[in-house]
Design an enzyme around this catalytic site. Structure first.
Site, PDB file in Angstrom:
ATOM      1  CG  HIS A  26      23.241  21.177  27.090  1.00 22.94           C
ATOM      2  ND1 HIS A  26      22.168  21.535  27.864  1.00 22.94           N
ATOM      3  CD2 HIS A  26      23.148  21.929  25.970  1.00 22.94           C
ATOM      4  CE1 HIS A  26      21.455  22.449  27.249  1.00 22.94           C
ATOM      5  NE2 HIS A  26      22.032  22.720  26.086  1.00 22.94           N
ATOM      6  CG  ASP A  68      21.900  20.458  31.124  1.00 24.02           C
ATOM      7  OD1 ASP A  68      23.147  20.427  31.079  1.00 24.02           O
ATOM      8  OD2 ASP A  68      21.203  20.756  30.150  1.00 24.02           O
ATOM      9  CB  SER A  78      21.206  25.845  26.003  1.00 19.85           C
ATOM     10  OG  SER A  78      20.281  25.053  25.320  1.00 19.85           O
TER      11      SER A  78
END
Length: 506
Positions: A135, A165, A239
């Protein structure tokens, strides 16, 4: 010469003084010079870990071209209906000249604009291989890796896996790099100290520490959820960054947080290194994921289903359907079987089976232990390859027409009829589906609660095929005599997709 004598009052004073001194010494040793508990300061090795790995952690910068909506700064703001400012802004923008106003060239003709985003990543190979989250780089037109010293280098995408992911990038280094290695996330214990490093809120090179709060956490974000939960501060921009153990090994990739405010509240999630290693290896080798495929549809073994199948305690993954072209079919696995062990690994629930099958090499022959009619059997299966994207066929539900007078039997809160050409047409039931069709479900019945509906077809009752309402009633009566509390139905929808439903016979 006489001995010195100390008065009793002074003895008591000295005793009290000795106690106070002893307690003070104890307080210093336990709390430190500033009254802080020694254990609350955390392990001293965190600084060593950060110094060792900081140069391997990178920032990920991406840019993406998006279509402009409206007239940019000249676009009328969105106001709630009836707002006192609505009329004012309406007049202002309608009467304004220039782009977006009368005669202007703005509005929907505005050119596309670029947006930028930042995330984190880490180097796993000194040749310039970086791991991050999918992402972080999804839909990016350009990806850049920013090293700890500020050097910015363009990167290319090697491959992504949306289900976990994860993404792998490659760039050409301009100088020697520092790389980190993966540790074993299976060895983590609750309460172990961990260190997160990343780029929260664009503040690169940020180090935070905490403990492992939970393992194997399923938060329903994907089919292979098995996150490490930590209270180390993880925020937006973290992230794709690494989660380290105190040996400086990567034991997770920071991916998600739970936060009503967008900032850390001490609930962060990382993909465990055990999962990451397998995904990264395949992305580097093939540029894609090649997951194992068993070719079954599975569901949970509830207490009622376990009682019906004689499984104590409830466990495993119940096979609801078998793909005609899948590996399970020639191996002899059938609907109604419960998988309790796969390739030597225990299967506690459907998620366990999904994860272990996906992690197993395509083409490998494995032993699958099932429970069938209360007895364990071993089946040998050669795994196929799961095709992406997954084909998810939604059940086609039609509006229920007025029931015909074709009901031949009432049982279990259901109106049942033998399948006929007319009923197949009414409910659009495929010719391949065999059994007894449900034409009505009594309100407030157990069947209604379990979401049976008109058009469903009962294929088996207690693992025996049925073709009429009388067959079903006969099986139910026998189960009542045997003292069973529930009956297990194999139910098909109009498209032939199967599921198991346990209904009370009391």
């Amino acid at each position: 010469m006489t001995a010195a004598i100390i008065a009793p009052s002074r003895l008591r004073h000295r005793a009290r003084l000795g106690v106070r001194i002893g307690l003070a010494a104890l307080a210093v040793s336990a709390f430190g010079a500033f009254g802080t508990p020694a254990h609350a300061r955390g392990p001293e090795g965190i600084a060593d870990v950060a110094e060792k790995v900081i140069d391997a952690v990178v920032n990920i910068s991406t840019s993406q071209t998006v279509e402009a909506k409206g007239g940019g700064s000249n676009t009328m703001p969105q106001l709630p209906p009836g707002s006192p400012f609505e009329e004012f802004f309406d007049d202002f923008f309608k009467n304004r000249r220039g782009p977006g106003g009368p005669g202007g060239k703005g509005g929907d003709n505005s050119p596309p604009r670029k947006t930028n985003s930042l995330g984190s990543g880490f180097i796993i190979d000194t040749s310039g291989v970086v791991v991050t989250n999918n992402h972080v780089i999804a839909d990016a037109d350009e990806i850049n890796v920013i090293l700890n010293d500020g050097t910015k280098i363009k990167a290319e995408l090697v491959g992504v896996d949306k289900k976990t992911d994860l993404a792998v990038l490659k760039f050409k280094p301009t100088k020697p790099l520092v790389a980190v290695k993966f540790g074993d996330s299976d060895k983590l214990r609750l309460g172990d100290w961990v260190v997160a490093i990343g780029n929260p809120f664009s503040l690169g090179g940020t180090v935070t520490a905490g403990i492992v709060s939970a393992k194997n956490r399923d938060i329903s974000s994907g089919p292979y959820d098995s996150y490490i939960q930590t209270d180390a501060a993880i925020n937006r921009g973290n992230s794709g960054g690494p989660l380290f153990n105190l040996d400086g090994d990567v034991i997770g990739v920071n991916t998600l947080i739970i936060s009503p405010s967008g900032g850390s509240i001490g609930i962060g999630f990382a993909v465990p290194s055990k999962t990451v290693v397998g995904v990264v290896d395949q992305l580097r080798q093939f540029g894609e994921l090649r997951r194992g495929w068993l070719g079954v549809r599975i569901q949970s073994v509830t207490d009622e289903i376990a009682e019906s199948l004689n499984i104590k305690p409830p466990r495993g993954a119940l096979v609801a359907g078998v793909d005609d072209k899948g590996p399970a079919k020639p191996a002899g696995i059938e609907p109604g079987d419960v998988v309790v062990k796969f390739d030597g690994k225990d299967v506690k629930d459907p998620k366990d089976l999904s994860r272990v099958v996906a992690d197993t090499a395509v083409g490998k022959e494995v032993d699958v232990i099932i429970i069938r009619k209360g007895q364990e059997e071993t089946k040998k299966v050669t795994l196929g390859r799961l095709q992406d994207p997954d084909k998810v066929q939604a059940a086609v539900k039609t509006d229920e027409p007025a029931p015909e007078k074709l009901v031949t039997q009432k049982a279990l809160g259901l109106d049942l009829a033998a399948l006929s050409k007319d009923l197949r047409t009414r409910y659009k039931i495929k010719d391949s589906v065999k059994g007894v069709v449900v034409t009505n479900v009594e309100a407030n019945s157990d069947a209604a609660e379990k979401r049976l509906s008109a058009g469903d077809v009962i294929v088996e009752v207690a693992q025996e095929a049925v073709s009429s309402g009388a067959d079903i009633q006969k099986r139910v009566d026998q189960l009542k005599k045997d003292g069973k509390k529930s009956v297990l139905l194999l139910v098909s929808n109009a498209d032939g997709e199967l599921r198991f439903v346990a209904l009370s016979v009391q």
